[in-house]
Design an enzyme around this catalytic site. Structure first.
Site, PDB file in Angstrom:
ATOM      1  N   ARG A  61       1.214  -1.027   0.292  1.00  0.00           N
ATOM      2  CA  ARG A  61      -0.020  -0.362   0.242  1.00  0.00           C
ATOM      3  C   ARG A  61       1.057   1.416   0.088  1.00  0.00           C
ATOM      4  O   ARG A  61       0.454   2.178  -1.104  1.00  0.00           O
ATOM      5  CB  ARG A  61      -0.813  -0.066   1.323  1.00  0.00           C
TER       6      ARG A  61
ATOM      7  N   HIS B 239      -3.060   1.064   8.793  1.00  0.00           N
ATOM      8  CA  HIS B 239      -3.996  -0.592   7.545  1.00  0.00           C
ATOM      9  C   HIS B 239      -2.742  -0.911   6.528  1.00  0.00           C
ATOM     10  O   HIS B 239      -2.638  -0.070   5.244  1.00  0.00           O
ATOM     11  CB  HIS B 239      -4.824   0.185   6.828  1.00  0.00           C
TER      12      HIS B 239
ATOM     13  N   ARG C 219     -11.394  -8.146  10.046  1.00  0.00           N
ATOM     14  CA  ARG C 219     -10.897 -10.178   9.906  1.00  0.00           C
ATOM     15  C   ARG C 219     -10.040 -10.384  10.579  1.00  0.00           C
ATOM     16  O   ARG C 219      -9.690 -11.356  10.836  1.00  0.00           O
ATOM     17  CB  ARG C 219      -9.191  -9.193   8.515  1.00  0.00           C
TER      18      ARG C 219
ATOM     19  N   VAL D 296      -3.737   4.483   3.113  1.00  0.00           N
ATOM     20  CA  VAL D 296      -5.678   5.373   3.556  1.00  0.00           C
ATOM     21  C   VAL D 296      -4.974   6.290   4.605  1.00  0.00           C
ATOM     22  O   VAL D 296      -5.245   7.472   4.895  1.00  0.00           O
ATOM     23  CB  VAL D 296      -6.712   4.925   3.910  1.00  0.00           C
TER      24      VAL D 296
END
Length: 318
Positions: A92, A179, A155, A126
């Site tokens: 990410r 995240h 999760r 994010v």
């Protein structure tokens, strides 16, 4: 605070897999009377709006529109999912430079027409992009929210529930921090309906040891990569997570969700967005909760924050 009115308008910026599925989940939830989709690919946006609108007979009344930034004017919440998609093998954080440039064109346009909206950032990474949005928008921190670790926490609950054969909704726990790869599981505060997880496991003769915690954590941390390897993208679960956050805001629920927020003084962490349990209500983030972590968890959280700060410092275009 979102003003009480007869209509509720939500705009979704980005009509890719995540944005379109989020619009669908919002439509099913019945929380909005108007949903506006905006994307650079206007033809696709029109198609998504048409497809969703054709299901109007099966949900609460809602007007689905495709448009441009002007059409988002006076939204209650603007959900931002636009950006480059995460590719197979890409972290990410490696997305950052691509998406910062995209956000530099998006956020001023959103703010131009939505001075009072709450901005909900979903695009990856994010936490970094939530901070970028906070800086670019000039909005108070309460009204710039990242989807944070809401999905990661789900999760984790799923993994524990599956192994213990219990409803994941009865598992109380949080993933905190980034995240992403440096996120942490808060085992020290994890409980099953107010019974500490180690006590519960002992009473029920279930596994709970270092190996259990490592396996569960690795499965949670790598979940998105596993999905991406198999189907190319994640979008169903994150759309549900976003809808949960939206419902908490619009319903002024004062519920606790591990969204991404600006941390100002928590275990020495400051001036960075990361996932933390927060009270979420009509004003957006009403309070970040400083829960007590054990020394190992606190140390890992500090490292997670440092990872995000270093990424911001090394990013181009800021």
């Amino acid at each position: 605070m979102i003003k009480k009115r007869n209509t509720t308008k939500i705009s979704v910026i980005g009509a890719g897999s995540v944005g379109a599925t989020t619009a669908y989940a919002l439509m099913l939830s019945g929380v909005a009377t108007e949903i506006v989709l905006v994307d650079v690919n206007k033809s696709k946006t029109e198609g998504e709006a048409m497809d969703l609108s054709h299901g109007a007979d099966f949900v609460k009344p809602v007007n689905i529109l495709s448009g441009d930034y002007k059409d988002t004017e006076s939204s209650d919440i603007v959900v931002i999912t636009a950006g480059a998609a995460q590719k197979v093998g890409e972290t990410r954080l490696q997305l950052i430079n691509k998406n910062i440039n995209i956000f530099k064109s998006i956020i001023p346009e959103v703010v131009k027409y939505n001075k009072d909206a709450i901005l909900l950032v979903v695009s990856n990474p994010v936490d970094v992009l939530s901070y970028v949005t906070y800086k670019l928008s000039g909005f108070p921190k309460e009204r710039v929210i990242g989807s944070g670790t809401v999905l990661d926490t789900s999760r984790l609950k799923h993994e524990i529930g599956k192994r213990y054969k219990i409803d994941p909704r009865n598992v109380n726990t949080y993933i905190m921090g980034e995240h992403g790869d440096s996120e942490i599981a808060t085992w020290s505060v994890t409980n099953i309906q107010n019974i500490k997880i180690d006590e519960y496991a002992n009473k029920e003769n279930l596994e709970y040891n270092d190996n259990f915690r490592k396996e569960v954590y690795e499965n949670v941390k790598n979940a998105a990569y596993e999905v991406i390897n198999r189907k190319g993208a994640t979008f169903y679960a994150i759309a549900l997570a976003v809808t949960r956050i939206v419902k908490a805001i619009l319903g002024d629920e004062k519920t606790i969700l591990p969204v991404s927020t600006l941390v100002e003084n928590y275990y020495g962490i400051k001036d960075v967005y990361l996932g933390m349990p927060c009270i979420v209500g009509g004003s957006g983030i009403e309070k970040a909760l400083s829960i007590d972590l054990n020394k190992t968890e606190a140390s890992k959280l500090v490292k997670s924050a440092e990872t995000l700060k270093n990424t911001l410092n090394n990013a181009s275009g800021l």
